[in-house]
Design an enzyme around this catalytic site. Sequence first.
Site, PDB file in Angstrom:
ATOM      1  N   LYS A 150       0.853  -1.194   0.000  1.00 54.03           N
ATOM      2  CA  LYS A 150       0.000   0.000   0.000  1.00 54.03           C
ATOM      3  C   LYS A 150       0.880   1.232   0.000  1.00 54.03           C
ATOM      4  O   LYS A 150       2.008   1.193   0.507  1.00 54.03           O
ATOM      5  CB  LYS A 150      -0.898   0.024   1.252  1.00 54.03           C
TER       6      LYS A 150
HETATM    7  P1  NAD Z   1     -12.638   7.724  -3.212  1.00 52.53           P
HETATM    8  O1  NAD Z   1     -11.641   8.740  -2.838  1.00 52.53           O
HETATM    9  O2  NAD Z   1     -12.987   7.524  -4.636  1.00 52.53           O
HETATM   10  O3  NAD Z   1     -14.014   7.965  -2.416  1.00 52.53           O
HETATM   11  C1  NAD Z   1     -14.070   8.070  -1.027  1.00 52.53           C
HETATM   12  C2  NAD Z   1     -15.480   8.542  -0.658  1.00 52.53           C
HETATM   13  O4  NAD Z   1     -15.599   8.543   0.769  1.00 52.53           O
HETATM   14  C3  NAD Z   1     -15.792   9.953  -1.104  1.00 52.53           C
HETATM   15  O5  NAD Z   1     -17.165  10.049  -1.444  1.00 52.53           O
HETATM   16  C4  NAD Z   1     -15.501  10.793   0.149  1.00 52.53           C
HETATM   17  O6  NAD Z   1     -16.214  12.008   0.164  1.00 52.53           O
HETATM   18  C5  NAD Z   1     -15.996   9.844   1.204  1.00 52.53           C
HETATM   19  N1  NAD Z   1     -15.426  10.073   2.525  1.00 52.53           N
HETATM   20  C6  NAD Z   1     -14.149  10.334   2.859  1.00 52.53           C
HETATM   21  N2  NAD Z   1     -14.018  10.480   4.172  1.00 52.53           N
HETATM   22  C7  NAD Z   1     -15.252  10.280   4.700  1.00 52.53           C
HETATM   23  C8  NAD Z   1     -15.773  10.289   6.007  1.00 52.53           C
HETATM   24  N3  NAD Z   1     -14.988  10.538   7.050  1.00 52.53           N
HETATM   25  N4  NAD Z   1     -17.085  10.039   6.171  1.00 52.53           N
HETATM   26  C9  NAD Z   1     -17.879   9.786   5.111  1.00 52.53           C
HETATM   27  N5  NAD Z   1     -17.439   9.747   3.853  1.00 52.53           N
HETATM   28  C10 NAD Z   1     -16.148  10.004   3.649  1.00 52.53           C
HETATM   29  O7  NAD Z   1     -12.099   6.345  -2.589  1.00 52.53           O
HETATM   30  P2  NAD Z   1     -12.523   4.866  -2.988  1.00 52.53           P
HETATM   31  O8  NAD Z   1     -11.554   4.352  -3.980  1.00 52.53           O
HETATM   32  O9  NAD Z   1     -13.977   4.824  -3.271  1.00 52.53           O
HETATM   33  O10 NAD Z   1     -12.195   4.092  -1.629  1.00 52.53           O
HETATM   34  C11 NAD Z   1     -13.144   4.001  -0.567  1.00 52.53           C
HETATM   35  C12 NAD Z   1     -12.748   2.819   0.307  1.00 52.53           C
HETATM   36  O11 NAD Z   1     -12.754   1.617  -0.471  1.00 52.53           O
HETATM   37  C13 NAD Z   1     -11.353   2.889   0.926  1.00 52.53           C
HETATM   38  O12 NAD Z   1     -11.363   2.234   2.177  1.00 52.53           O
HETATM   39  C14 NAD Z   1     -10.507   2.079  -0.049  1.00 52.53           C
HETATM   40  O13 NAD Z   1      -9.321   1.586   0.542  1.00 52.53           O
HETATM   41  C15 NAD Z   1     -11.482   0.978  -0.368  1.00 52.53           C
HETATM   42  N6  NAD Z   1     -11.210   0.244  -1.601  1.00 52.53           N
HETATM   43  C16 NAD Z   1     -11.100   0.885  -2.801  1.00 52.53           C
HETATM   44  C17 NAD Z   1     -10.868   0.145  -3.948  1.00 52.53           C
HETATM   45  C18 NAD Z   1     -10.815   0.774  -5.308  1.00 52.53           C
HETATM   46  O14 NAD Z   1     -10.736   0.037  -6.302  1.00 52.53           O
HETATM   47  N7  NAD Z   1     -10.889   2.086  -5.445  1.00 52.53           N
HETATM   48  C19 NAD Z   1     -10.731  -1.252  -3.874  1.00 52.53           C
HETATM   49  C20 NAD Z   1     -10.852  -1.875  -2.627  1.00 52.53           C
HETATM   50  C21 NAD Z   1     -11.109  -1.105  -1.515  1.00 52.53           C
END
Ligand code: NAD
Length: 414
Positions: free
Chosen positions: A104
Amino acid sequence: MTGNPLDDARSQLREAIDLLGLDEGMYELLAAPRREITVSIPLRRDDGSVEVITGHRVQHNYSRGPGKGGLRYAPDVNLDEVRALAMWMTWKCALLDVPYGGAKGGVAIDPRHYSVAELERVTRRYTSEIAPLIGPAHDIPAPDVGTDEQTMAWMMDTYSVNFGHTVLGVVTGKPISLGGSLGRASATSRGVVIVALQALAHVGLDPRAATAAVQGFGKVGRGAARFLADAGVTVRAVSDQYGGVQHADGLDVAALEAHVDATGSVVGFAGAEPIENPDLLELDVDLLVPAAVEGVINGSNAERVRARLVVEGANGPTTAEADAVLAERGVVVVPDILANAGGVIVSYFEWVQANQAYWWTEDEVEGRLADRMTAAWQHVLAHSRSLDLTLRAAATSLAVKRVADAHLQRGLYP
Ligand code: NAD
């Protein structure tokens, strides 16, 4: 975020080690990352001033293949968080049997406060600093919170320019025009919903009669809300970091997406009532999908979570303390390393395609994604039933066993 996610990750590892009857040496081997680097990124701001930003890359384990894991841009990124996220990547890749270890990256920056040109300079300098450690056979970054396909395009270009030839396989989650895979952008959300529908059936709920709340409306949460609605689930509430919206009869997700594209947030969506993030987590729905950040379901609110099912779109949204409370209360938690594995599955497909310079159709990608997610769900469910374990303990112990076996079969060098 509450607490330290590394404590949660290590407590899950401890439980798996005990279940598997492995020794303390194996716990210690797997509790600490194999390799980590912290870099200073000097950034020339658009106004000419210089600011120094901290970045990390942690390779938790590479006994089963190269490190694999996202790159996060967030102001509170710290080394322990990146270590926890890297460890979860190791388990996720092992559980889904993709030939990677876990890694990561994180850069302590709030991307909303920087121009596109500044973000490009930060990304390119960070990539140069970690370049000796990454590569298609070493460690392959991907997008995570605060980063996207443009970030990956800059990383790929910077790495390639430094190495003198185009290296498509160094990152995944790239734009389609630069060797990205069809179906990658939606893969995590699709996987979350494939597993959520299986889990609804498992607890005896018809999707068309089920209600859901989704926290986070980014790359994962937005698609999850859309695919849940497509499956007939009533999505009662969604949120982002600015706040949330709810409607008892269900939100019009397509109209909400248009609102987000226009305004940058779900807040203010016409025809819905506002809801705060903490209240969304406690809403009376069947299915809760936390898809934002770590630690949101914790000791302070786990007693009040009313959902029957929690499907973890985010990594580490449920603390170890909350996990115990939810298990006690009979709430079924589908763990992150299973529920959000769709992204790494299609990242793996992207890397295979890039290394072979041969691209698959969207149907091929999505069919293979669905097959792997469904098989993993069935495997974890069967294991949890046979040993009377929570889905998290079942998933983590299956994954830890695969990684421990790899270590034992390879042996210790020297
Ligand atoms: P992103 O940056 O695209 O979106 C994050 C979202 O969460 C946004 O809408 C943001 O406004 C919101 N957010 C941030 N802090 C917040 C809070 N304190 N309370 C409420 N909402 C909040 O990120 P993402 O890629 O969608 O990732 C989200 C989660 O999914 C993370 O834990 C990431 O590690 C996990 N994840 C992502 C992927 C991927 O392919 N992008 C894969 C597996 C896991």
